[in-house]
Design a protein around this motif. Structure first.
Motif, PDB file in Angstrom:
ATOM      1  N   HIS A 201      43.768 -13.337  49.054  1.00 30.30           N
ATOM      2  CA  HIS A 201      43.388 -13.022  50.437  1.00 30.30           C
ATOM      3  C   HIS A 201      44.122 -13.975  51.370  1.00 30.30           C
ATOM      4  CE1 HIS A 201      40.943 -12.452  54.033  1.00 30.30           C
ATOM      5  NE2 HIS A 201      40.182 -11.558  53.420  1.00 30.30           N
ATOM      6  N   VAL A 202      44.625 -13.475  52.502  1.00 29.58           N
ATOM      7  CA  VAL A 202      45.410 -14.301  53.416  1.00 29.58           C
ATOM      8  C   VAL A 202      44.612 -15.497  53.931  1.00 29.58           C
ATOM      9  CG1 VAL A 202      44.831 -12.920  55.476  1.00 29.58           C
ATOM     10  CG2 VAL A 202      46.982 -14.242  55.391  1.00 29.58           C
ATOM     11  N   TYR A 203      43.307 -15.359  54.067  1.00 26.99           N
ATOM     12  CA  TYR A 203      42.479 -16.486  54.519  1.00 26.99           C
ATOM     13  C   TYR A 203      42.509 -17.617  53.500  1.00 26.99           C
ATOM     14  CZ  TYR A 203      38.291 -19.111  55.927  1.00 26.99           C
ATOM     15  OH  TYR A 203      37.408 -20.105  56.299  1.00 26.99           O
ATOM     16  N   ASP A 204      42.486 -17.265  52.219  1.00 24.58           N
ATOM     17  CA  ASP A 204      42.570 -18.287  51.182  1.00 24.58           C
ATOM     18  C   ASP A 204      43.955 -18.920  51.116  1.00 24.58           C
ATOM     19  OD1 ASP A 204      39.987 -18.557  50.173  1.00 24.58           O
ATOM     20  OD2 ASP A 204      40.188 -16.806  48.870  1.00 24.58           O
ATOM     21  N   VAL A 205      44.980 -18.178  51.507  1.00 27.27           N
ATOM     22  CA  VAL A 205      46.323 -18.766  51.576  1.00 27.27           C
ATOM     23  C   VAL A 205      46.346 -19.869  52.630  1.00 27.27           C
ATOM     24  CG1 VAL A 205      48.767 -18.349  52.069  1.00 27.27           C
ATOM     25  CG2 VAL A 205      47.442 -16.646  50.816  1.00 27.27           C
ATOM     26  N   ALA A 206      45.809 -19.569  53.805  1.00 27.30           N
ATOM     27  CA  ALA A 206      45.766 -20.574  54.874  1.00 27.30           C
ATOM     28  C   ALA A 206      44.938 -21.779  54.445  1.00 27.30           C
ATOM     29  CB  ALA A 206      45.196 -19.947  56.151  1.00 27.30           C
ATOM     30  N   LYS A 237      42.094   1.336  41.740  1.00 24.40           N
ATOM     31  CA  LYS A 237      40.721   1.870  41.734  1.00 24.40           C
ATOM     32  C   LYS A 237      39.831   1.117  42.720  1.00 24.40           C
ATOM     33  CE  LYS A 237      40.684   3.647  36.979  1.00 24.40           C
ATOM     34  NZ  LYS A 237      40.084   3.485  35.627  1.00 24.40           N
ATOM     35  N   GLU A 238      39.971  -0.208  42.747  1.00 24.20           N
ATOM     36  CA  GLU A 238      39.165  -1.007  43.681  1.00 24.20           C
ATOM     37  C   GLU A 238      39.558  -0.728  45.123  1.00 24.20           C
ATOM     38  OE1 GLU A 238      36.559  -2.771  43.289  1.00 24.20           O
ATOM     39  OE2 GLU A 238      36.478  -2.807  41.100  1.00 24.20           O
ATOM     40  N   LEU A 239      40.857  -0.536  45.365  1.00 28.15           N
ATOM     41  CA  LEU A 239      41.321  -0.231  46.714  1.00 28.15           C
ATOM     42  C   LEU A 239      40.785   1.119  47.173  1.00 28.15           C
ATOM     43  CD1 LEU A 239      43.019  -0.852  49.191  1.00 28.15           C
ATOM     44  CD2 LEU A 239      45.047  -0.050  47.954  1.00 28.15           C
ATOM     45  N   ALA A 240      40.824   2.103  46.274  1.00 26.10           N
ATOM     46  CA  ALA A 240      40.284   3.428  46.596  1.00 26.10           C
ATOM     47  C   ALA A 240      38.797   3.343  46.929  1.00 26.10           C
ATOM     48  CB  ALA A 240      40.506   4.378  45.415  1.00 26.10           C
ATOM     49  N   LYS A 241      38.072   2.562  46.156  1.00 31.62           N
ATOM     50  CA  LYS A 241      36.624   2.401  46.379  1.00 31.62           C
ATOM     51  C   LYS A 241      36.354   1.757  47.736  1.00 31.62           C
ATOM     52  CE  LYS A 241      34.478   0.951  42.795  1.00 31.62           C
ATOM     53  NZ  LYS A 241      33.936   0.024  41.741  1.00 31.62           N
ATOM     54  N   ALA A 242      37.147   0.728  48.070  1.00 36.30           N
ATOM     55  CA  ALA A 242      36.953   0.031  49.345  1.00 36.30           C
ATOM     56  C   ALA A 242      37.227   0.947  50.534  1.00 36.30           C
ATOM     57  CB  ALA A 242      37.852  -1.198  49.413  1.00 36.30           C
ATOM     58  N   LEU A 243      38.156   1.899  50.354  1.00 34.40           N
ATOM     59  CA  LEU A 243      38.528   2.815  51.427  1.00 34.40           C
ATOM     60  C   LEU A 243      37.714   4.108  51.417  1.00 34.40           C
ATOM     61  CD1 LEU A 243      42.409   2.408  51.218  1.00 34.40           C
ATOM     62  CD2 LEU A 243      40.939   1.584  53.061  1.00 34.40           C
ATOM     63  N   PRO A 288      37.368 -15.085  45.389  1.00 31.27           N
ATOM     64  CA  PRO A 288      37.934 -15.161  44.047  1.00 31.27           C
ATOM     65  C   PRO A 288      38.046 -13.808  43.351  1.00 31.27           C
ATOM     66  CG  PRO A 288      35.648 -15.864  44.013  1.00 31.27           C
ATOM     67  CD  PRO A 288      35.998 -15.618  45.449  1.00 31.27           C
ATOM     68  N   HIS A 289      37.289 -12.816  43.850  1.00 29.93           N
ATOM     69  CA  HIS A 289      37.261 -11.492  43.217  1.00 29.93           C
ATOM     70  C   HIS A 289      37.803 -10.429  44.172  1.00 29.93           C
ATOM     71  CE1 HIS A 289      34.990 -13.039  39.812  1.00 29.93           C
ATOM     72  NE2 HIS A 289      34.213 -13.676  40.676  1.00 29.93           N
ATOM     73  N   LEU A 290      38.529  -9.480  43.623  1.00 34.76           N
ATOM     74  CA  LEU A 290      39.185  -8.455  44.430  1.00 34.76           C
ATOM     75  C   LEU A 290      38.191  -7.639  45.242  1.00 34.76           C
ATOM     76  CD1 LEU A 290      41.783  -7.003  45.221  1.00 34.76           C
ATOM     77  CD2 LEU A 290      41.511  -5.551  43.201  1.00 34.76           C
ATOM     78  N   GLN A 291      37.065  -7.299  44.645  1.00 29.51           N
ATOM     79  CA  GLN A 291      36.083  -6.458  45.334  1.00 29.51           C
ATOM     80  C   GLN A 291      35.621  -7.111  46.643  1.00 29.51           C
ATOM     81  OE1 GLN A 291      32.703  -5.404  42.933  1.00 29.51           O
ATOM     82  NE2 GLN A 291      31.977  -3.850  44.351  1.00 29.51           N
ATOM     83  N   SER A 292      35.324  -8.416  46.593  1.00 26.05           N
ATOM     84  CA  SER A 292      34.854  -9.103  47.798  1.00 26.05           C
ATOM     85  C   SER A 292      35.989  -9.262  48.817  1.00 26.05           C
ATOM     86  CB  SER A 292      34.261 -10.467  47.438  1.00 26.05           C
ATOM     87  OG  SER A 292      35.250 -11.320  46.869  1.00 26.05           O
ATOM     88  N   ALA A 293      37.218  -9.456  48.329  1.00 23.31           N
ATOM     89  CA  ALA A 293      38.359  -9.589  49.241  1.00 23.31           C
ATOM     90  C   ALA A 293      38.592  -8.293  50.014  1.00 23.31           C
ATOM     91  CB  ALA A 293      39.607  -9.972  48.454  1.00 23.31           C
ATOM     92  N   LEU A 294      38.593  -7.172  49.300  1.00 20.48           N
ATOM     93  CA  LEU A 294      38.811  -5.881  49.960  1.00 20.48           C
ATOM     94  C   LEU A 294      37.646  -5.514  50.856  1.00 20.48           C
ATOM     95  CD1 LEU A 294      40.375  -3.852  46.998  1.00 20.48           C
ATOM     96  CD2 LEU A 294      41.563  -4.817  48.990  1.00 20.48           C
TER      97      LEU A 294
END
Length: 299
Positions: A201-206, A237-243, A288-294
């Motif tokens: 996630h870009v926030y974690d990059v900063a 699959k996670e991206l589809a779910k988030a959208l 740390p997890h994709l689901q929460s990031a998306l």
């Protein structure tokens, strides 16, 4: 703290500036096209004939070098590959010149880098101790970039380079292009789907860049990737779910190779990269997890 940032108007630079500005840091953004400065943010002209940025940077505590042409724009022609490489080398050489010109040296230089330095693999896991590097265009570019930034150590400056993974942001970086087919109800597995995607996630990059500035024992390479990379099929699959969209139409490898040429390797191949150095130094990811990031990006 006083900090100088190159590439401060780019994707990661804007997020870093926002984060540090909220905390009261004094920020100097180096740019070819300076604009009106505001409270806590000063725009400094550089990489032009008349520029002498070192005159405004005396007394900075740290330098962050994020400058370089985007690898995401368009198909990689020989001209664009030259621009990607030359922009990083030119900017870093100028950073070194500025650092040499400063009477009081900053404590740290944090330089951008990329996980593209590692070879593509479906089975191997890379950490900062991995010494086998890739031999393609991106790997060679990153290798040369890191070696050049390392020269700041000769000035007594601590050097750390963040090897960024695939940075996720809602309106910039790779994610908008990855999300577009899903938004049009045409998203699905890209290529084999087995390739690893080391995302962050870009926030974690900063936050990781700030952490590297403040952690005086952190030097050399540090991977800036979430601790839970995903294979491309699961990522889709996670991206589809988030959208709220279906994951159903596959994108065959040959189609991407035809459309993107050499650049298609960015999505058809990948690496499983873990942020061991950050975690050993006590850094905790907000996402740390994709689901929460998306979920955060598409809330």
């Amino acid at each position: 703290m006083k900090i100088a940032i190159t590439g401060g108007t780019g994707f990661v630079g804007k997020e870093l500036t926002r984060l540090l500005h909220m905390q009261g840091w004094e920020i100097y953004i180096l740019t070819r096209h300076p604009k009106q400065s505001s409270l806590g943010i000063t725009y400094v002209e550089w990489l032009t004939e008349r520029a002498a940025p070192e005159k405004q940077l005396e007394g900075i505590d740290a330098f962050v070098n994020l400058a370089g042409a985007s690898i995401n724009a368009g198909r990689w022609s020989d001209k664009q590959k030259k621009e990607i490489y030359d922009s990083r080398i030119t900017a870093t050489n100028e950073v070194l010149r500025i650092l040499k010109a400063l009477e009081k040296k900053p404590e740290a230089l944090v330089n951008a880098s990329a996980v593209g330095i590692y070879p593509n693999s479906d089975s191997y896991t890379y950490t900062e101790t991995s010494t086998n590097f890739g031999d393609d265009f991106l790997a060679k570019t990153v290798f040369d970039w890191e070696r050049l930034a390392d020269q700041a150590k000769e000035l007594g400056i601590r050097v750390a380079y963040g090897r960024f993974g695939i940075i996720l942001g809602k309106d910039d970086g790779a994610l908008p292009l990855m999300a577009l087919p899903y938004k049009l109800f045409g998203g699905g597995t890209v290529g084999s789907g087995k390739q690893w995607l080391s995302w962050v996630h870009v926030y974690d990059v900063a936050r990781a860049i700030q952490f590297a500035i403040e952690t005086k024992t952190l030097e050399g390479p540090f991977n800036v990737t979430a601790p839970n990379p995903q294979r491309m099929k699961e990522f889709g699959k996670e991206l589809a779910k988030a959208l709220g969209r279906p994951h159903w139409i596959p994108v065959p490898s040959f189609a991407l190779e035809t459309a993107l040429g050499e650049k298609s390797r960015l999505v058809l191949e990948g690496q499983r990269v873990l942020p061991v150095v950050l975690q050993q130094h006590g850094f905790e990811f907000t996402f740390p997890h994709l689901q929460s990031a998306l979920a955060d990006l598409y809330k």
